[in-house]
Every structure is written in C-alpha cells, then in structure tokens.
Design an enzyme around this catalytic site. Structure first.
Site, PDB file in Angstrom:
ATOM      1  N   HIS A 282      54.669  38.644  16.777  1.00  0.00           N
ATOM      2  CA  HIS A 282      53.836  38.435  17.964  1.00  0.00           C
ATOM      3  C   HIS A 282      54.691  38.501  19.230  1.00  0.00           C
ATOM      4  CE1 HIS A 282      51.013  36.310  20.699  1.00  0.00           C
ATOM      5  NE2 HIS A 282      52.123  35.725  21.137  1.00  0.00           N
ATOM      6  N   GLU A 283      55.833  37.805  19.237  1.00  0.00           N
ATOM      7  CA  GLU A 283      56.696  37.796  20.418  1.00  0.00           C
ATOM      8  C   GLU A 283      57.241  39.193  20.718  1.00  0.00           C
ATOM      9  OE1 GLU A 283      57.011  35.340  22.449  1.00  0.00           O
ATOM     10  OE2 GLU A 283      55.810  34.006  21.194  1.00  0.00           O
ATOM     11  N   ASP A 354      49.032  39.522  19.570  1.00  0.00           N
ATOM     12  CA  ASP A 354      48.458  39.204  18.260  1.00  0.00           C
ATOM     13  C   ASP A 354      48.020  40.474  17.540  1.00  0.00           C
ATOM     14  OD1 ASP A 354      48.817  36.515  18.585  1.00  0.00           O
ATOM     15  OD2 ASP A 354      46.734  36.056  19.097  1.00  0.00           O
TER      16      ASP A 354
END
Length: 410
Positions: A282-283, A354
């Site tokens: 996600h990051e 996401d």
C-alpha cells in the site's frame, strides 16, 4: 502559474493600505474554528457508547478489544475537547495582549546584546519566531505531560519515562533552533528536499535506534516486492518504536533514486510477514502512483501580507515598525479551511494505494500475490485492534480530521 499568482496579489492588494480590524477578524475566525472542532467532538462522542462494532467488522473484533477501543476513544475525546479549548484560550490571550509585538520587541533587544541592529531583519525574524514558540509552548506543557503519563499510560501505550520525556523535549527544542533557523531563512522547497536526507540520517537516530531488518521471510518478501516494482530500495530498517509507545507504523523516505524503508518493531510483532508485506505494498502504491502530495496553497497567500503596515498595526506593532514592515507573518488558521479539501484529496490517494496493492497480481503477473487485498485487509484490522483505533466515526468529524478512509470504508 505566474498570471494566477499576479491575480491573487491584485485581489489582496487592499491589505497593504486599508486599516481593517484584523485582530478582531482573526479572533473571531480562530474561535469559530475551535468551537466547530468542539462541535465535531460532541458529534463523535456518542459513538463511543456503542457496544458492538459495525457489522462489516464484527467478526474481527473480540468483545473485550472493542470495549477497550471505545473507552480509549472516549478518553481521547474528553482530553481533546479540554485541550482544544485551553489552547484556544492561551492563543486568544496572546493575541489580545499583543504577544506578537512583544515577541518582536524582545527579539530585537536580545539581538542588540550581541551587536545586531534593526537592519538584521532576517535574524530578528528568526529570533521572533523562537521567542513566540517558547512563550506559547510553556503554558501547554502540562497537556503533553498529562497525555503521555496519564492518558496513554492508562491504556497501556506509554513506554516513555519522565527522564526520556524531558530529554526528548530538550532535543526537540534544540533541533527546532538548529533546523528552524535555516527553515525560516531558506526557501521552503529546498529545505524540504534537504529534510529527506537530514531527518532519517541525523534527527531520527537521536530519538530511536534504526537497525537493519534481520534476514528472514519478511525481509525476503519486501526485497522481492521492491524488485518487481523497480522500487529503488537501498536500505531496509527496523526501528525500536516500542521504546516509547506500542503504536505501530511503517514508512519510507529518500531521494528518487535511493529509497529506505523503516518498519516499527511493534508492527513486526503484531502482524504476520505477509500482512506487513501488504501494508508496504500500500505504501509503495503512493510512490508508484505518484500520489505523494506537496501543497503550498497557504504559502501562495503570504506575499500579499508580508509588507502590510495596517495588518501589523492591528496586531499592536509600533508605528515605526509598521511603517517599514519586516518580513514576518502572523498566521491565521487558514489550514482549517484548506484542511477538509486536503483530507478529501488524501483519502482519494489512500484508495488509489489500496487499489494498487490489490491489483499487484495482474500488474506483476504474480499468482502468489492473488490474496494481497485480503492480506492488506487483515493487516489494517490488526493495526486498528492493537492501536485501539476507533471504528465508529461520525462522517463530518471524519471529513474534518481524517486524512485516511475509515476501516469500514476501506
């Protein structure tokens, strides 16, 4: 862009000549923001009395864990309400009694002792900022003590000792002086780029220990993921976040050609390797999708106010100072107006990140990432459970305060 800036300057030209009641306007605006934030807390507070989580999350929360998160949220809300009103009273009193003009005068007198006269405007502006910072920090120090040693201690998160608290505070003040001076004297964007290197290599080690992440499944997963995404991973660190708190986190930093990933030891202990990998996916989505945002909206308004005698006179500066205005800025809470829009943009980027993690299987043609979405979901639930994060959130409270979508929304 140049035409846009010129238009703004023309629209705001009146501030340099018209003697308006700026202090009254700022007082009214800051109190309006404070009361609105208090109203949002009062909207949110009843949700902490709910006895069951949202139906979409019910299977993920044990009854005792949910009860703890509700109690924690209720205690934080009470503290935030009192702290917000107290800080507003302090700020309002400083504004009413001419603290800005006083700080400018004191900074001039202090510099005079070292042989610096009124012509050293930038030096005095820096001194002014620090005098104002310290004079406003002391009254709110009890709030920090209470939050750390009462609120966080009560709910099992605090790991900070009194000695460490004092040491961190003194280090923060010292760093504020060392770093704040060039920050005020240099161009903001150049400083921001410098901080990408200085913060993790010089500042962070003063407070926490960064160690290379141990060999094993987690390290292998992250290195493989970074390689597939062509993410320029240089170092992979574990940080001893548990030294101060049991909250967990992960982040990356660095220059475009050299990135470093830092994972809190609490996150490693609380989650499985595959779930930590999903969090980092996600990051990394933020980086790969180009959604790292740097907004200077408020800064665009500064030039119109930098040399405005009527504005400074309204804040109790002497006529002789206002007649030749120094390059200082009395900042009103414009960020409160911009904040809701900024949060909306930020939440959009979080959804993009996401989605990036969930679509890695198709992007990389990797069957072992087919369940990345499920893994990310489990990791997010674990983070919320372990951090006692609130899962019942009022929509207006969330729009104003939250830069991330709620767990139910995600």
């Amino acid at each position: 862009m140049s035409a846009y800036g010129s238009t703004w300057k023309r629209q705001l030209a009146f501030v340099t000549v018209q003697p308006l009641e700026w202090k009254t306007y700022v007082q009214g605006f800051t109190w309006s923001v404070c009361l609105f934030e208090s109203y949002l807390l009062l909207r949110q507070y009843p949700l902490y009395s709910k006895t069951v989580p949202p139906s979409a999350l019910a299977v993920h929360f044990a009854p005792d864990e949910f009860a703890k998160s509700q109690t924690y949220g209720k205690d934080k809300a009470k503290f935030s309400l009192v702290a917000g009103l107290y800080k507003q009273i302090v700020d309002s009193a400083m504004l009413h009694f001419g603290a800005y003009a006083w700080a400018w005068d004191i900074s001039g007198k202090l510099l005079a002792k070292f042989g610096y006269g009124a012509e050293y405007e930038i030096v005095q502006s820096i001194a002014f900022a620090f005098v104002l910072f310290f004079s406003s920090s002391i009254p709110t120090l009890p709030l920090s003590v209470y939050q750390t040693f009462v609120l966080e201690e009560k709910h099992g998160f605090n790991k900070t000792t009194p000695a460490l608290f004092v040491a961190d505070m003194l280090k923060g003040w010292a760093l504020g002086f060392v770093i704040g001076a060039p920050f005020l004297a240099a161009f903001l964007l150049a400083f921001q780029m410098t901080m990408v290197v200085i913060y993790p290599t010089i500042i962070q080690p003063l407070f926490n220990k960064l160690s290379p992440l141990a060999e094993g499944e987690l390290r292998s997963r992250i290195e493989v993921l970074a390689s597939k995404l062509k993410f320029p991973l240089t170092h992979l660190y574990e940080i001893d976040g548990s030294k101060r708190s049991s909250h967990s986190n992960a982040y990356f930093y660095g220059l475009p050609w050299s990135k470093h990933i830092v994972i809190f030891d609490t996150l490693i202990k609380q989650s499985k390797a595959e779930e930590v990998e999903a969090v980092l996916a996600h990051e990394l989505g933020h980086c790969c999708s180009g959604s790292q945002l740097h907004i200077f909206t408020i800064l665009a308004l500064f030039p119109a106010f930098l040399h405005a005698p009527p504005v400074l006179r309204a804040f109790d500066f002497p006529k002789e100072i206002a007649a030749r205005p120094p390059t200082i800025m009395i900042i009103s809470p414009l960020e409160a107006v911009v904040g809701i829009a900024m949060n909306a943009v930020s939440r959009r980027f979080e959804y993009q990140a996401d989605r990036f993690a969930c679509e890695l299987q198709n992007m990389l043609k990797a069957e072992d990432m087919a369940d990345m979405g499920d893994r990310l979901g489990r990791a997010l639930v674990t983070l919320h459970v372990k951090n006692l994060s609130t899962v019942w959130v009022d929509w207006l409270y969330s729009a104003y305060h939250h830069s991330h979508p709620t767990l139910t929304e995600r």
